[in-house]
Design a protein around this motif. Structure first.
Motif, mmCIF file in Angstrom:
data_model
loop_
_atom_site.group_PDB
_atom_site.id
_atom_site.type_symbol
_atom_site.label_atom_id
_atom_site.label_comp_id
_atom_site.label_asym_id
_atom_site.label_seq_id
_atom_site.Cartn_x
_atom_site.Cartn_y
_atom_site.Cartn_z
ATOM 1 N N TYR A 194 29.538 40.218 34.752
ATOM 2 C CA TYR A 194 28.749 40.733 33.624
ATOM 3 C C TYR A 194 27.708 39.715 33.176
ATOM 4 C CZ TYR A 194 31.646 44.881 32.831
ATOM 5 O OH TYR A 194 32.270 46.103 32.956
ATOM 6 N N GLY A 195 28.016 38.432 33.380
ATOM 7 C CA GLY A 195 27.075 37.386 32.990
ATOM 8 C C GLY A 195 25.997 37.134 34.023
ATOM 9 N N GLY A 196 26.004 37.872 35.129
ATOM 10 C CA GLY A 196 24.953 37.745 36.130
ATOM 11 C C GLY A 196 25.313 36.909 37.328
ATOM 12 N N ALA A 197 26.550 36.374 37.381
ATOM 13 C CA ALA A 197 26.957 35.558 38.519
ATOM 14 C C ALA A 197 27.397 36.437 39.685
ATOM 15 C CB ALA A 197 28.088 34.613 38.117
ATOM 16 N N GLU A 198 27.318 35.893 40.879
ATOM 17 C CA GLU A 198 27.800 36.588 42.069
ATOM 18 C C GLU A 198 29.327 36.699 42.023
ATOM 19 O OE1 GLU A 198 26.918 37.901 45.330
ATOM 20 O OE2 GLU A 198 25.192 38.408 44.109
ATOM 21 N N ALA A 199 29.847 37.783 42.549
ATOM 22 C CA ALA A 199 31.294 37.933 42.660
ATOM 23 C C ALA A 199 31.850 36.922 43.657
ATOM 24 C CB ALA A 199 31.651 39.346 43.104
ATOM 25 N N THR A 200 33.017 36.360 43.328
ATOM 26 C CA THR A 200 33.681 35.402 44.207
ATOM 27 C C THR A 200 35.112 35.863 44.458
ATOM 28 O OG1 THR A 200 34.557 34.057 42.397
ATOM 29 C CG2 THR A 200 32.311 33.550 43.162
ATOM 30 N N GLU A 201 35.859 35.054 45.189
ATOM 31 C CA GLU A 201 37.262 35.365 45.433
ATOM 32 C C GLU A 201 38.032 35.463 44.108
ATOM 33 O OE1 GLU A 201 38.469 32.217 47.975
ATOM 34 O OE2 GLU A 201 37.356 32.965 49.721
ATOM 35 N N VAL A 234 35.907 43.054 27.905
ATOM 36 C CA VAL A 234 36.141 42.117 29.012
ATOM 37 C C VAL A 234 35.566 40.749 28.676
ATOM 38 C CG1 VAL A 234 35.484 41.595 31.393
ATOM 39 C CG2 VAL A 234 36.270 43.887 30.798
ATOM 40 N N LEU A 235 34.418 40.715 28.017
ATOM 41 C CA LEU A 235 33.742 39.461 27.729
ATOM 42 C C LEU A 235 34.345 38.705 26.552
ATOM 43 C CD1 LEU A 235 30.052 40.634 28.241
ATOM 44 C CD2 LEU A 235 31.253 38.917 29.609
ATOM 45 N N SER A 236 34.938 39.418 25.593
ATOM 46 C CA SER A 236 35.301 38.731 24.344
ATOM 47 C C SER A 236 36.723 38.955 23.863
ATOM 48 C CB SER A 236 34.335 39.155 23.226
ATOM 49 O OG SER A 236 34.412 40.565 23.008
ATOM 50 N N GLU A 237 37.462 39.899 24.416
ATOM 51 C CA GLU A 237 38.799 40.187 23.896
ATOM 52 C C GLU A 237 39.873 39.839 24.915
ATOM 53 O OE1 GLU A 237 39.248 44.144 22.435
ATOM 54 O OE2 GLU A 237 37.358 44.103 21.285
ATOM 55 N N PRO A 238 41.074 39.474 24.436
ATOM 56 C CA PRO A 238 42.173 39.212 25.374
ATOM 57 C C PRO A 238 42.670 40.516 25.978
ATOM 58 C CG PRO A 238 42.974 39.127 23.120
ATOM 59 C CD PRO A 238 41.476 39.276 23.037
ATOM 60 N N PRO A 239 43.229 40.467 27.168
ATOM 61 C CA PRO A 239 43.740 41.694 27.791
ATOM 62 C C PRO A 239 45.002 42.182 27.099
ATOM 63 C CG PRO A 239 44.341 39.797 29.115
ATOM 64 C CD PRO A 239 43.439 39.292 28.025
ATOM 65 N N SER A 240 45.224 43.480 27.130
ATOM 66 C CA SER A 240 46.463 44.071 26.629
ATOM 67 C C SER A 240 47.414 44.272 27.804
ATOM 68 C CB SER A 240 46.178 45.413 25.948
ATOM 69 O OG SER A 240 47.397 46.050 25.604
ATOM 70 N N LEU A 241 48.539 43.583 27.774
ATOM 71 C CA LEU A 241 49.524 43.661 28.847
ATOM 72 C C LEU A 241 50.876 44.143 28.325
ATOM 73 C CD1 LEU A 241 48.602 40.364 30.744
ATOM 74 C CD2 LEU A 241 47.980 42.694 31.361
ATOM 75 N N VAL A 242 50.833 44.912 27.253
ATOM 76 C CA VAL A 242 52.063 45.477 26.706
ATOM 77 C C VAL A 242 52.686 46.406 27.736
ATOM 78 C CG1 VAL A 242 53.056 46.924 24.892
ATOM 79 C CG2 VAL A 242 51.193 45.322 24.348
ATOM 80 N N GLY A 243 53.953 46.187 28.027
ATOM 81 C CA GLY A 243 54.650 47.003 29.012
ATOM 82 C C GLY A 243 54.816 46.323 30.358
ATOM 83 N N VAL A 244 54.139 45.197 30.575
ATOM 84 C CA VAL A 244 54.305 44.438 31.819
ATOM 85 C C VAL A 244 55.409 43.414 31.618
ATOM 86 C CG1 VAL A 244 53.203 42.965 33.535
ATOM 87 C CG2 VAL A 244 51.861 44.732 32.365
ATOM 88 N N ALA A 245 56.410 43.448 32.454
ATOM 89 C CA ALA A 245 57.562 42.560 32.304
ATOM 90 C C ALA A 245 57.254 41.166 32.831
ATOM 91 C CB ALA A 245 58.766 43.145 33.040
ATOM 92 N N GLU A 246 57.954 40.191 32.280
ATOM 93 C CA GLU A 246 57.886 38.834 32.824
ATOM 94 C C GLU A 246 58.715 38.781 34.110
ATOM 95 O OE1 GLU A 246 56.018 36.538 32.004
ATOM 96 O OE2 GLU A 246 55.493 36.740 29.894
ATOM 97 N N PRO A 247 58.401 37.861 35.026
ATOM 98 C CA PRO A 247 57.351 36.836 34.942
ATOM 99 C C PRO A 247 55.964 37.321 35.371
ATOM 100 C CG PRO A 247 58.578 36.556 36.973
ATOM 101 C CD PRO A 247 59.226 37.702 36.248
ATOM 102 N N LEU A 248 55.859 38.585 35.753
ATOM 103 C CA LEU A 248 54.574 39.097 36.224
ATOM 104 C C LEU A 248 53.524 39.041 35.124
ATOM 105 C CD1 LEU A 248 53.267 40.248 38.750
ATOM 106 C CD2 LEU A 248 53.960 42.525 38.021
ATOM 107 N N ARG A 249 53.964 39.251 33.893
ATOM 108 C CA ARG A 249 52.993 39.278 32.795
ATOM 109 C C ARG A 249 52.262 37.945 32.663
ATOM 110 N NH1 ARG A 249 54.003 41.456 26.620
ATOM 111 N NH2 ARG A 249 52.050 40.665 25.735
ATOM 112 N N GLY A 250 53.000 36.832 32.755
ATOM 113 C CA GLY A 250 52.362 35.528 32.654
ATOM 114 C C GLY A 250 51.360 35.285 33.760
ATOM 115 N N LEU A 251 51.683 35.743 34.977
ATOM 116 C CA LEU A 251 50.766 35.595 36.103
ATOM 117 C C LEU A 251 49.494 36.399 35.872
ATOM 118 C CD1 LEU A 251 50.107 34.666 39.007
ATOM 119 C CD2 LEU A 251 51.406 36.649 39.829
ATOM 120 N N LEU A 252 49.626 37.611 35.336
ATOM 121 C CA LEU A 252 48.451 38.446 35.089
ATOM 122 C C LEU A 252 47.581 37.840 33.988
ATOM 123 C CD1 LEU A 252 49.812 42.102 35.315
ATOM 124 C CD2 LEU A 252 49.001 40.581 37.126
ATOM 125 N N GLU A 253 48.193 37.247 33.001
ATOM 126 C CA GLU A 253 47.409 36.615 31.938
ATOM 127 C C GLU A 253 46.516 35.512 32.510
ATOM 128 O OE1 GLU A 253 50.390 35.328 29.191
ATOM 129 O OE2 GLU A 253 50.333 37.208 28.026
#
Length: 574
Positions: A194-201, A234-253
């Motif tokens: 969104y900031g104009g950079a090329e997509a990377t891995e 996407v640019l300014s707010e944290p993601p909502s991961l309610v319903g994702v169980a640990e330890p996967l939730r921490g990895l997604l964060e």
């Protein structure tokens, strides 16, 4: 051949004007369509189920569009992983350019969540790990996917499959993909894009985390709304991961961090997810399509000799002349491997001074249809052969630049299927797959040789030729696969003890310096003869899985190689 069977579920009828065949594939229905082309359900003469993407006729005349489609084909060829549909063939220069990949039964993630709700239990981990493994393969090939989204992942019975490289980008490519606009799908685009950079891995990892959150909860991590609203979140707010169980939730964060430098790589994501098996336990398994539902639409089989009768005729004539001249198969192979003047260095190998020679594509000349971007590679490149890193029973022929930069895989030879006779002579069934969408490659009997032993003082391989003559296959984008057999006669007697032999693919382009290949040549596989014990009744053994020949040198010899003399003595002595 016309089938009266009902179409398999998910397959729509063809419409007037649709082609009936593309390459070796018979088209019998539609899997989907869009503004750029149609995806057809198809079967070939080997009963392979395929999804064949065909460009709309209105776009086929657009040179820039053809170039983009050809780039997509090259990218798909480069990515090989369980979680990516296998590439089956393509022709980007046909009147209607097409590309065929393995057909994957099952719904897209988007469809499944809409119809059944989010994935449950261990299926979430299967999905997360499978898509991350696909990204590992994609990134290892130097590709950035750039459009991971719920509609581009299929929930197959064997786990998720990542589709659609239509806007993927090779890391080193830019001319055809940088058009000044944002590439991707709103809701699955990273902050840096969104900031104009090329997509990377790391941008792909961001999209991966959003996919996993959607699979686990049925909601994207930044909610729904217009493109502008989602982009602001996407640019300014944290993601909502309610319903994702640990330890996967921490990895997604971590993977959804605004700073790409703080996100894990795809390799790190895979390592962080506990393996739980590669199949789904829930509803996606019930949606698998049986192969029998497609088999009635397969085109009539053509035997390999019929498909290559011209090449066989030429090969037979060449063999007859050789025999008339008093040259047996052994001598024919030894002369070619020795760089005899009658055969010479095939263009593209190395000359007597070790310098690259042009025309490395095979057959001694540069293909007329070689893309301009690869012309220098074909004029000055060097051909190498080595085992496939992901399949130890497969050899890959590659053409690369002398400095180790650009490289193209040309052909894969699956040599896993083999049998033995009572006199310890192996027969190897080879499945060859052409990997390019231009040119052709001829595979000859004298490209293959067996090595029974390498002594510590040896500098070059002593070979036994294949007991087959002439041209074995002519591979091209139109005929990308072939199957043939190699028979080797060891001259030995049946043994009650174990023994081992190495079989090499040694095309003329890699016969260096006018000599046989050096002992460190890596293009071989090891085949084990499992002899009956002294107290056992003798019989032909069941074949063991072949393994790559370890060509790593120690004091000038491949001491870990299977046919290294002292190692063979230990094996034979139990």
């Amino acid at each position: 051949m016309t089938s009266t069977s009902p179409l398999p579920s998910g397959v729509l009828p063809l419409v007037p004007g649709d082609p009936s065949h593309l390459g070796p594939f018979r088209l019998f229905g539609r899997l989907g369509s869009g503004g750029m082309g149609v995806v057809y359900a198809a079967v070939d003469g080997n009963d392979r189920r395929a999804a064949v993407k065909c460009v709309h006729r209105s776009h086929a005349a657009d040179r820039e569009f053809r170039a983009r489609f050809a780039r997509e084909v090259r990218l798909v060829r480069r990515v090989r992983a369980k979680s990516v549909p296998a590439f089956l063939g393509a022709d980007t220069r046909a009147d209607l350019p097409w590309m065929a990949t393995e057909y994957v039964p099952g719904p897209t993630l988007d469809r499944y969540v809409r119809e059944h709700g989010p994935l449950r239990g261990m299926d979430v981990s299967v999905f997360a790990r499978g898509v991350a493994e696909a990204l590992v393969a994609v990134h290892a090939a130097g590709v950035v996917h750039r459009d991971l989204k719920p509609g581009n992942v299929i929930l197959s019975p064997d786990g998720p499959k990542v589709l659609d490289f239509g806007i993927a980008r090779a890391a080193e490519e830019s001319a055809l993909t940088r058009t000044g606009g944002l590439v991707g799908t709103p809701g699955w685009i990273s902050p840096e894009q969104y900031g104009g950079a090329e997509a990377t891995e790391r941008s792909d990892v961001f999209a991966w985390a959003g996919l996993v959150a959607y699979a686990a909860t049925g909601n994207g991590p930044f909610g729904e709304g217009t493109s502008d609203v989602v982009a602001a979140r996407v640019l300014s707010e944290p993601p909502s991961l309610v319903g994702v169980a640990e330890p996967l939730r921490g990895l997604l964060e971590r993977a959804l961090d605004k700073d790409p430098g703080r996100r894990p790589t795809a390799v790190e994501a895979v390592a962080a997810i506990e393996p739980v098996g590669g199949t789904f336990t829930g509803a996606p398994r019930a949606l698998a399509e049986s192969a029998e539902a497609w088999s009635g639409y397969a085109p009539p089989r053509r035997s390999w000799p019929r498909r290559h009768r011209r090449a066989l005729s030429l090969g037979a004539a060449g063999l007859t002349l050789a025999l008339v001249a008093g040259v047996g198969l052994w001598a024919l192979s030894e002369e070619r491997l020795a760089g005899d003047g009658a055969t010479g260095n095939v263009a593209g190998g190395t000359g007597s001074e070790g310098e690259p020679v042009g025309g490395a594509g095979g057959g001694g000349s540069i293909p007329a249809d070689v893309p301009e971007e690869y012309r220098d590679l074909y004029e000055n490149g060097i051909v190498t052969v080595a085992p496939d890193e992901n399949a130890g029973d497969t050899l890959v022929r590659t053409i690369g630049s002398d400095g180790g930069g650009d490289a193209l895989d040309q052909v894969r030879l699956d040599m896993s299927e083999h049998t033995w006779s009572y006199n310890m002579s192996p027969t190897i069934t080879v499945t060859a797959e052409y990997l390019l969408d231009f040119g052709e490659l001829r595979i000859h009997s004298n490209d293959f040789a067996m090595v029974e032993r390498i002594e510590p003082e040896d500098t070059h391989l002593t070979t036994v030729p294949a007991n087959s003559g002439g041209t074995l296959a002519v591979l091209s984008p139109e005929e990308p696969t072939a199957e043939f057999s190699l028979v080797f006669v060891t001259g030995g007697n049946a043994s009650e003890r174990d023994d081992v032999f190495a079989v090499y693919y040694v095309p003329g382009e890699v016969a260096h310096g006018g000599t046989r290949p050096e002992v460190g040549y890596p293009g071989g596989l090891c085949y084990l003869w499992r002899g009956a014990g002294m107290s056992e009744s003798y019989g032909v053994p069941d074949p063991e899985e072949p393994t790559p020949f370890d060509a790593t040198l120690s004091e000038g010899s491949p001491t870990n190689g299977c046919v290294y003399g002292p190692n063979k003595d230990l094996l034979s002595n139990g």
